[in-house]
Design a protein around this motif. Sequence first.
Motif, PDB file in Angstrom:
ATOM      1  N   LEU A  85      19.714  52.323 -13.750  1.00 51.53           N
ATOM      2  CA  LEU A  85      19.645  52.993 -15.057  1.00 51.53           C
ATOM      3  C   LEU A  85      20.611  54.168 -15.140  1.00 51.53           C
ATOM      4  N   ALA A  86      20.746  54.932 -14.070  1.00 55.44           N
ATOM      5  CA  ALA A  86      21.702  56.038 -14.060  1.00 55.44           C
ATOM      6  C   ALA A  86      23.124  55.513 -14.243  1.00 55.44           C
ATOM      7  N   PHE A  87      23.477  54.456 -13.523  1.00 54.11           N
ATOM      8  CA  PHE A  87      24.795  53.851 -13.653  1.00 54.11           C
ATOM      9  C   PHE A  87      25.021  53.343 -15.079  1.00 54.11           C
ATOM     10  N   TYR A  88      24.045  52.595 -15.584  1.00 59.16           N
ATOM     11  CA  TYR A  88      24.177  52.000 -16.916  1.00 59.16           C
ATOM     12  C   TYR A  88      24.293  53.078 -17.997  1.00 59.16           C
ATOM     13  N   LEU A  89      23.422  54.068 -17.940  1.00 54.59           N
ATOM     14  CA  LEU A  89      23.449  55.117 -18.964  1.00 54.59           C
ATOM     15  C   LEU A  89      24.737  55.924 -18.910  1.00 54.59           C
ATOM     16  N   ASN A  90      25.264  56.157 -17.724  1.00 56.32           N
ATOM     17  CA  ASN A  90      26.564  56.839 -17.625  1.00 56.32           C
ATOM     18  C   ASN A  90      27.655  56.026 -18.288  1.00 56.32           C
ATOM     19  N   LYS A  91      27.608  54.714 -18.131  1.00 55.68           N
ATOM     20  CA  LYS A  91      28.603  53.849 -18.780  1.00 55.68           C
ATOM     21  C   LYS A  91      28.425  53.860 -20.294  1.00 55.68           C
TER      22      LYS A  91
END
Length: 101
Positions: A85-91
């Motif tokens: 989720l952290a990776f996705y939200l940063n993207k």
Amino acid sequence: VDMEASSIAGVASENNLPWFAVKVISDVCDQDMPLNFSELVNGESGQVDKVKVITQVLLNPQSIPGLCRLAKDTPKVSLNLSKFLAFYLNKVVAISPMVQN
């Protein structure tokens, strides 16, 4: 698509809203859950009823190793989900015109 995500997808589609679902799996295909957790949830609050869990464990002591395995594996699953989720939200933030100045 599983039953829960299917319901969300239906409502989102009816309202022309984009959606996606992310699911994590805490057990492997050849392992059964140690207890039927759907029977251990309080219908009003949706929370796990601790008295029901304790009762089921006392009635089914063979479930204890599986519960221990689940307790050990759940933090790993939670960590993997939070990393995704952290990776996705940063993207999403990086490409979203709504959050750019």
